[in-house]
Enzyme design. Structure first.
Site, mmCIF file in Angstrom:
data_model
loop_
_atom_site.group_PDB
_atom_site.id
_atom_site.type_symbol
_atom_site.label_atom_id
_atom_site.label_comp_id
_atom_site.label_asym_id
_atom_site.label_seq_id
_atom_site.Cartn_x
_atom_site.Cartn_y
_atom_site.Cartn_z
ATOM 1 N N CYS A 122 0.813 -1.221 0.000
ATOM 2 C CA CYS A 122 0.000 0.000 0.000
ATOM 3 C C CYS A 122 0.849 1.274 0.000
ATOM 4 O O CYS A 122 0.356 2.351 -0.316
ATOM 5 C CB CYS A 122 -0.941 0.001 1.188
ATOM 6 S SG CYS A 122 -2.015 -1.433 1.196
ATOM 7 N N HIS A 265 -3.304 7.257 2.316
ATOM 8 C CA HIS A 265 -3.740 5.945 1.848
ATOM 9 C C HIS A 265 -5.106 5.652 2.471
ATOM 10 O O HIS A 265 -5.338 5.944 3.645
ATOM 11 C CB HIS A 265 -2.719 4.889 2.278
ATOM 12 C CG HIS A 265 -3.184 3.493 2.050
ATOM 13 N ND1 HIS A 265 -3.737 3.081 0.861
ATOM 14 C CD2 HIS A 265 -3.196 2.402 2.868
ATOM 15 C CE1 HIS A 265 -4.069 1.805 0.951
ATOM 16 N NE2 HIS A 265 -3.751 1.364 2.163
ATOM 17 N N ASN A 295 -10.208 -0.055 -0.141
ATOM 18 C CA ASN A 295 -8.748 0.013 -0.101
ATOM 19 C C ASN A 295 -8.191 -0.531 -1.412
ATOM 20 O O ASN A 295 -8.325 -1.720 -1.692
ATOM 21 C CB ASN A 295 -8.258 -0.817 1.092
ATOM 22 C CG ASN A 295 -6.743 -0.844 1.219
ATOM 23 O OD1 ASN A 295 -6.022 -0.410 0.327
ATOM 24 N ND2 ASN A 295 -6.271 -1.361 2.335
HETATM 25 O O1 UT7 Z 1 -3.836 -1.092 3.482
HETATM 26 C C1 UT7 Z 1 -2.833 -1.771 4.150
HETATM 27 C C2 UT7 Z 1 -2.903 -1.564 5.586
HETATM 28 N N1 UT7 Z 1 -4.130 -2.105 6.116
HETATM 29 C C3 UT7 Z 1 -4.704 -1.511 7.144
HETATM 30 O O2 UT7 Z 1 -4.242 -0.498 7.576
HETATM 31 C C4 UT7 Z 1 -5.909 -2.173 7.729
HETATM 32 C C5 UT7 Z 1 -5.864 -2.055 9.220
HETATM 33 N N2 UT7 Z 1 -6.919 -2.733 9.908
HETATM 34 C C6 UT7 Z 1 -8.227 -2.435 9.847
HETATM 35 O O3 UT7 Z 1 -8.631 -1.596 9.092
HETATM 36 C C7 UT7 Z 1 -9.160 -3.106 10.811
HETATM 37 O O4 UT7 Z 1 -8.406 -3.831 11.754
HETATM 38 C C8 UT7 Z 1 -10.181 -4.058 10.157
HETATM 39 C C9 UT7 Z 1 -11.214 -3.232 9.390
HETATM 40 C C10 UT7 Z 1 -9.484 -5.001 9.201
HETATM 41 C C11 UT7 Z 1 -10.910 -4.842 11.215
HETATM 42 O O5 UT7 Z 1 -11.528 -3.975 12.130
HETATM 43 P P1 UT7 Z 1 -11.324 -4.158 13.706
HETATM 44 O O6 UT7 Z 1 -12.144 -3.151 14.348
HETATM 45 O O7 UT7 Z 1 -9.847 -4.128 13.964
HETATM 46 O O8 UT7 Z 1 -11.939 -5.575 13.938
HETATM 47 P P2 UT7 Z 1 -11.246 -6.847 14.564
HETATM 48 O O9 UT7 Z 1 -10.288 -7.451 13.593
HETATM 49 O O10 UT7 Z 1 -10.735 -6.487 15.910
HETATM 50 O O11 UT7 Z 1 -12.492 -7.807 14.714
HETATM 51 C C12 UT7 Z 1 -13.550 -7.524 15.591
HETATM 52 C C13 UT7 Z 1 -14.620 -8.561 15.394
HETATM 53 C C14 UT7 Z 1 -14.088 -9.982 15.379
HETATM 54 O O12 UT7 Z 1 -14.974 -10.801 16.042
HETATM 55 P P3 UT7 Z 1 -14.632 -11.328 17.521
HETATM 56 O O13 UT7 Z 1 -13.355 -12.093 17.378
HETATM 57 O O14 UT7 Z 1 -14.478 -10.097 18.357
HETATM 58 O O15 UT7 Z 1 -15.820 -12.170 17.849
HETATM 59 C C15 UT7 Z 1 -14.097 -10.331 13.915
HETATM 60 O O16 UT7 Z 1 -14.258 -11.703 13.680
HETATM 61 O O17 UT7 Z 1 -15.285 -8.353 14.151
HETATM 62 C C16 UT7 Z 1 -15.301 -9.576 13.419
HETATM 63 N N3 UT7 Z 1 -15.242 -9.267 12.003
HETATM 64 C C17 UT7 Z 1 -16.346 -9.041 11.269
HETATM 65 N N4 UT7 Z 1 -17.639 -9.032 11.580
HETATM 66 C C18 UT7 Z 1 -18.516 -8.756 10.594
HETATM 67 C C19 UT7 Z 1 -14.151 -9.160 11.219
HETATM 68 N N5 UT7 Z 1 -14.528 -8.863 9.964
HETATM 69 C C20 UT7 Z 1 -15.877 -8.800 9.979
HETATM 70 C C21 UT7 Z 1 -16.833 -8.517 8.966
HETATM 71 N N6 UT7 Z 1 -18.127 -8.501 9.331
HETATM 72 N N7 UT7 Z 1 -16.487 -8.253 7.682
#
Ligand code: UT7
Length: 338
Positions: A122, A265, A295
């Site tokens: 990215c 980004h 993204n």
């Molecule tokens: O471009 C390159 C660099 N990339 C980035 O900078 C991305 C950085 N990360 C992010 O943007 C975020 O971490 C995400 C959008 C990928 C995820 O958001 P988050 O708030 O960090 O969620 P999380 O990974 O902590 O997950 C929270 C919960 C989990 O469930 P449990 O384990 O708490 O029960 C996930 O399984 O949300 C769940 N989850 C979803 N639920 C519904 C993860 N993806 C989804 C989804 N729909 N699509």
């Protein structure tokens, strides 16, 4: 004592362009594919839809790159024959060999320019822009085409809700040229690039490279798609992007208040907001298109830059700060005046 005059060359952005495929993948579409919801996606990422290069059009990464490049060349009023180098930032090349830049050169009719791909995920466009600037300020080249392009849909696992809601396809391009007399205050003022390989497994594709080639046995494994530990990447992204931004501001001797527009980004609306908050940028000074495009990795900054210019939010004289962060991990920032 004899005074030695050294010609200080600067690299100015002469033109920009972008291409986004027509096919829209909405959150409602994804609700039908994985266990997710529009609410979750919008709240956690800010994304409402993204564009996908549909398979029924026989296009690849290079075709999107060429479409963006043609717009940038038209904007710069430049014939492709004047390009001396073509740099393509991508992690989704048409083929492992040759470089996508070689194919772009052929399709553009820009024969004999130097051609190379830049792989920095990215942060790829920021890396490529910095390399192009280095070529220009050192006097090696006069006109360089820099492209950020991704067909992330080709490496996305549409059964993995952690990643498939995030990514989209597209291309952005910029023509970087040696500044003419009278343009001394324009162009790229400072750059900063960094990376940390200890985090390589936070965002990667484990299968399909020379280390673990694809075989009949592993070809159906999810490891051939992008894996991301989003939570960890998120934390590092905010910290390192803010640091990179501070460094380029300090490098140019300007303050965040002097910047007309932050074009970061587009990985997550919450990351962009956290960065803006840390640096005291209100929404009026931050360009966001993640709601429409998701993204697009190395394409996100040049698409946003072109959209910001074409919509009139920035124009001649604007001071712009771009920051990016991605797999590697890699990150960097560029400060430039249009
Ligand atoms: O471009 C390159 C660099 N990339 C980035 O900078 C991305 C950085 N990360 C992010 O943007 C975020 O971490 C995400 C959008 C990928 C995820 O958001 P988050 O708030 O960090 O969620 P999380 O990974 O902590 O997950 C929270 C919960 C989990 O469930 P449990 O384990 O708490 O029960 C996930 O399984 O949300 C769940 N989850 C979803 N639920 C519904 C993860 N993806 C989804 C989804 N729909 N699509």
């Amino acid at each position: 004592m004899e005074k030695i005059e050294t010609a200080v060359r600067n690299a100015v952005i002469r033109g920009t362009g972008h291409y986004i495929p027509p096919t829209v993948l909405t959150n409602a579409d994804l609700e039908r594919m994985v266990d997710t919801s529009n609410n979750w996606i919008v709240e956690r990422t800010g994304i409402r839809e993204r564009r996908i290069l549909n398979g029924d059009r026989e296009w690849g990464t290079s075709d999107m790159a060429v479409a963006a490049a043609r717009q940038a060349l038209a904007d710069a009023q430049m014939d492709p024959s004047r390009l001396e180098a073509i740099l393509v930032a991508t992690v989704t090349p048409d083929f492992p060999l040759p470089s996508t830049a070689s194919i772009v050169q052929l399709k553009l009719g820009a024969s004999r320019s130097a051609v190379m791909d830049v792989v920095a995920a990215c942060a790829g466009f920021i890396y490529a822009l910095s390399v192009a600037r280095a070529f220009i300020v050192s006097g090696v080249y006069r006109n360089v085409l820099v492209i950020g392009v991704e067909r992330l849909s080709s490496i996305t696992n549409y059964q993995d809700r952690n990643t498939c809601v995030l990514f989209g396809d597209g291309a952005g391009a910029a023509i970087l040229s040696r500044g003419e007399p009278g343009e001394e205050d324009k162009g790229i003022l400072s750059t900063f690039l960094s990376g940390d390989g200890q985090y390589k497994d936070l965002l990667h594709i484990p299968l399909g490279g020379s280390s673990v080639p694809l075989t009949a046995k592993n070809v159906d494994q999810p490891g051939r798609f992008i894996y991301m530990d989003g939570r960890e990447v998120f934390k590092l992204a905010v910290r390192e992007m803010a640091d990179a931004a501070e460094r380029v501001l300090a490098g140019a001797g300007v303050s965040a208040d002097d910047v007309d527009m932050l074009i970061p980004h587009q990985a997550n609306q919450r990351i962009i907001e956290a960065l803006g908050k840390r640096m005291n940028f209100g929404p009026d000074r931050v360009f966001v298109n993640i709601d429409r495009l998701g993204n697009t990795s190395s394409a996100s900054v040049p698409i946003a830059l072109d959209e910001a210019r074409r919509s009139g939010r920035i124009g001649p004289g604007s001071l712009v700060l771009s920051v990016a962060f991605g797999g590697g991990l890699t990150w960097g920032a560029v400060l430039y005046r249009l």
